[in-house]
Motif scaffolding. Structure first.
Motif, mmCIF file in Angstrom:
data_model
loop_
_atom_site.group_PDB
_atom_site.id
_atom_site.type_symbol
_atom_site.label_atom_id
_atom_site.label_comp_id
_atom_site.label_asym_id
_atom_site.label_seq_id
_atom_site.Cartn_x
_atom_site.Cartn_y
_atom_site.Cartn_z
ATOM 1 N N ILE A 296 0.822 -1.209 0.000
ATOM 2 C CA ILE A 296 0.000 0.000 0.000
ATOM 3 C C ILE A 296 0.860 1.266 0.000
ATOM 4 N N GLU A 297 2.015 1.209 0.657
ATOM 5 C CA GLU A 297 2.886 2.391 0.655
ATOM 6 C C GLU A 297 3.374 2.696 -0.752
ATOM 7 N N GLU A 298 3.710 1.648 -1.504
ATOM 8 C CA GLU A 298 4.129 1.845 -2.895
ATOM 9 C C GLU A 298 2.984 2.398 -3.726
ATOM 10 N N MET A 299 1.763 1.904 -3.469
ATOM 11 C CA MET A 299 0.603 2.403 -4.214
ATOM 12 C C MET A 299 0.350 3.878 -3.915
ATOM 13 N N LEU A 300 0.526 4.257 -2.658
ATOM 14 C CA LEU A 300 0.340 5.668 -2.293
ATOM 15 C C LEU A 300 1.354 6.557 -2.999
ATOM 16 N N ASN A 301 2.553 6.025 -3.212
ATOM 17 C CA ASN A 301 3.608 6.820 -3.849
ATOM 18 C C ASN A 301 3.487 6.866 -5.365
ATOM 19 N N THR A 302 2.863 5.822 -5.936
ATOM 20 C CA THR A 302 2.835 5.730 -7.403
ATOM 21 C C THR A 302 1.490 6.094 -8.018
ATOM 22 N N THR A 303 0.414 6.114 -7.225
ATOM 23 C CA THR A 303 -0.905 6.450 -7.776
ATOM 24 C C THR A 303 -0.939 7.926 -8.142
ATOM 25 N N ARG A 304 -1.292 8.221 -9.394
ATOM 26 C CA ARG A 304 -1.269 9.619 -9.848
ATOM 27 C C ARG A 304 -2.516 10.358 -9.373
ATOM 28 N N GLU A 305 -2.367 11.653 -9.214
ATOM 29 C CA GLU A 305 -3.498 12.503 -8.833
ATOM 30 C C GLU A 305 -4.420 12.687 -10.027
ATOM 31 N N LEU A 306 -5.726 12.584 -9.779
ATOM 32 C CA LEU A 306 -6.708 12.726 -10.850
ATOM 33 C C LEU A 306 -7.840 13.635 -10.381
ATOM 34 N N ASP A 307 -8.603 14.147 -11.340
ATOM 35 C CA ASP A 307 -9.739 14.997 -10.997
ATOM 36 C C ASP A 307 -10.703 14.232 -10.090
ATOM 37 N N GLY A 308 -11.248 14.902 -9.109
ATOM 38 C CA GLY A 308 -12.206 14.281 -8.217
ATOM 39 C C GLY A 308 -11.582 13.635 -6.996
ATOM 40 N N GLN A 309 -10.231 13.629 -6.918
ATOM 41 C CA GLN A 309 -9.575 12.992 -5.780
ATOM 42 C C GLN A 309 -9.820 13.743 -4.478
ATOM 43 N N ASP A 310 -10.205 15.032 -4.565
ATOM 44 C CA ASP A 310 -10.402 15.814 -3.345
ATOM 45 C C ASP A 310 -11.555 15.274 -2.513
#
Length: 490
Positions: A175-189
């Motif tokens: 999960i730590e790797e996923m948090l670091n690699t998941t890109r920011e996208l519209d609606g993430q707020d």
């Protein structure tokens, strides 16, 4: 002899002897298609793979409840829970009701896979028909503390869940790797974390596919449908969940998290995944635009195809590789499959031409158990086909007189082909040796060849040549040999 099946469990990454939770009953759930376009070769592989599993489990004595879903809502343009629903987008483009799109492509999917001789499942639920169950599952996940509402949508709290369980247990992702690699996208707020995923999405004013819920009008996320429907029809613990390798993450990973968040224990015992169809080493799929529909294969109408390929050639092509291996598309590979299948069907058709002996010079009695051993070893259809090819060589050698077979051997060989080529591999005999109408057709051709033989005996070469040439012209191969004349359809 009792057969013991071993299957590769993606969850443990090991082969495990299959032991049903409540024998002899087996619960099998397979992710079916998203019906917004024609079925292509990539869709054929999971359909055929789990058809083989269904056939084999039934054959060795289990009572199988096979559930294969239809995704007709909630599958968005990307896995970030944003974008248009694929079916709704198609409906807007074609100015149709979404369920018109669903029905049209569901009918076409059924027609295509029926041509491939894929057996129908026991139950085929639609996501849109199980909105109540999906809402109930979301409510339970909220109640258990693993989800939160945000602006009319509900999201799964992956970080909180991971503290109590293991998010990534199937795909072995951290999960730590996923948090670091998941890109920011519209609606993430709207989300507490960018790895959280939607359980329920608020419908925008223009959204067509929408249902009332405790959080306002909206529609389910993609992943919740399979959790809700599999548990509804197979219970809170069931045996096998299958699908394509491309579904392992995020879809199946999210299913495990949802199931565990609802039931507080793991629901599925074995996870099975077939590998991909590739084109030049790249996955075949709609998103990449490199797919060929099954109808295009059957008609030869795609620019990448040099000819049409029959449904049984497609099925045989897929089964020549182990289901966990990639299969790379090429015309040369399909043509080789076509020839190999034709050779097997020719051999089967020629069983009646064997001049039997009192003694046998080859052992055919052990062929069936060799194939059971291959099937028991994680459904190794490639090895089964290799043994069928060996049997075809034995039949052809017996006809040529280089080996001898008894009458009992011929019966064994027929039963061997009937069981493994036709029943378990699901190949239909396109050369037509089984139905009454096809038998009459064969007798009519034999009669023509008998008239030709009489013409040759009377030195009426004109009649003899005309019959041969006309049969050749309309698609028959005629072969004269020392033991008479043989024919087959090209």
């Amino acid at each position: 002899m009792e057969q013991k099946l071993s299957i590769y469990n993606t969850l443990s990454r090991e082969k495990e002897v299959f032991e049903p939770i409540t024998p002899p009953h087996v619960g099998l759930y397979v992710c079916g298609p998203t019906v917004y376009g024609d079925a292509h070769l990539g869709h054929a592989r999971p359909s055929i793979t789990f058809d083989i599993l269904f056939r084999y489990l039934t054959h060795i004595g289990y009572k199988v409840r096979y559930v294969r879903n239809i995704t007709d809502v909630g599958h968005l343009e990307n896995d970030s829970d944003n974008g248009d629903d694929k079916i709704e987008k198609k409906a807007r483009l074609e100015q149709l009701e979404p369920m018109e799109v669903v029905q049209f492509y569901t009918n076409r999917y059924h027609k295509a896979i029926e041509a491939l001789n894929v057996l129908p499942p026991s139950i085929e639920p639609h996501a849109s028909g199980h909105i109540i169950e999906q809402i109930a599952a979301v409510e339970k996940i909220l109640e258990n503390g693993y989800a939160y509402e945000s602006n009319g949508s509900v999201y799964f709290d992956v970080v909180k869940y991971n503290k109590d369980y293991d998010y990534g247990i199937l795909s072995h992702r951290n999960i730590e790797e996923m948090l670091n690699t998941t890109r920011e996208l519209d609606g993430q707020d709207e989300k507490r974390s960018k790895v959280d995923f939607a359980l329920w999405k608020k419908a925008s004013p223009e959204h067509i596919m929408r249902w009332p819920s405790p959080w306002g009008d909206g529609f389910p996320g993609w992943h919740i449908e399979c959790s809700a429907m599999s548990i509804k029809y197979l219970g809170t613990e069931f045996d096998i969940h299958g699908g394509g390798l491309d579904l392992m993450f995020p879809h199946h990973e999210c299913e495990i998290a949802q199931n565990t968040a609802v039931e507080k224990h793991r629901v599925v015992k074995y996870w099975m995944h077939n590998n991909m169809i590739t084109v030049g080493g790249q996955k075949m799929g709609k998103s990449l635009g490199n797919f060929i529909t099954l109808d295009e294969f059957f008609t030869g109408s795609h620019p990448m195809l040099t000819q049409a390929y029959s449904p049984m050639t497609i099925r045989f092509f897929i089964l020549q590789a182990h289901y966990r291996s990639t299969v790379d598309f090429s015309n040369e590979a399909l043509q080789a499959s076509e020839k190999a299948l034709s050779r097997l069907l020719d051999a089967y058709a020629r069983l009646g031409k064997i001049a039997v002996s009192e003694t046998s010079s080859v052992d055919v009695a052990g062929l069936s158990q060799k194939c059971y051993d291959a099937m028991n070893d994680d459904l190794n259809t490639a090895i089964v086909i290799a043994h069928l090819c060996d049997a075809a060589t034995t039949i052809n050698s017996a006809i040529a007189g280089t080996v001898s077979l008894t009458k009992e051997d011929v019966v064994v060989l027929k039963e061997f082909f009937d069981t493994f080529l036709f029943d378990l591999l699901g190949i239909q005999n396109e050369q037509g040796q089984n139905s009454a109408g096809q038998e009459a057709f064969g007798k009519a051709v034999d009669l023509l060849l008998q008239i030709r033989a009489e013409a040759k005996a009377n030195k009426d070469w004109a009649t003899s040549d005309k019959i041969r040439d006309e049969l050749n012209r309309i698609g028959f191969d005629i072969k004269d040999g020392k033991d008479g004349t043989e024919w087959k359809l090209r």
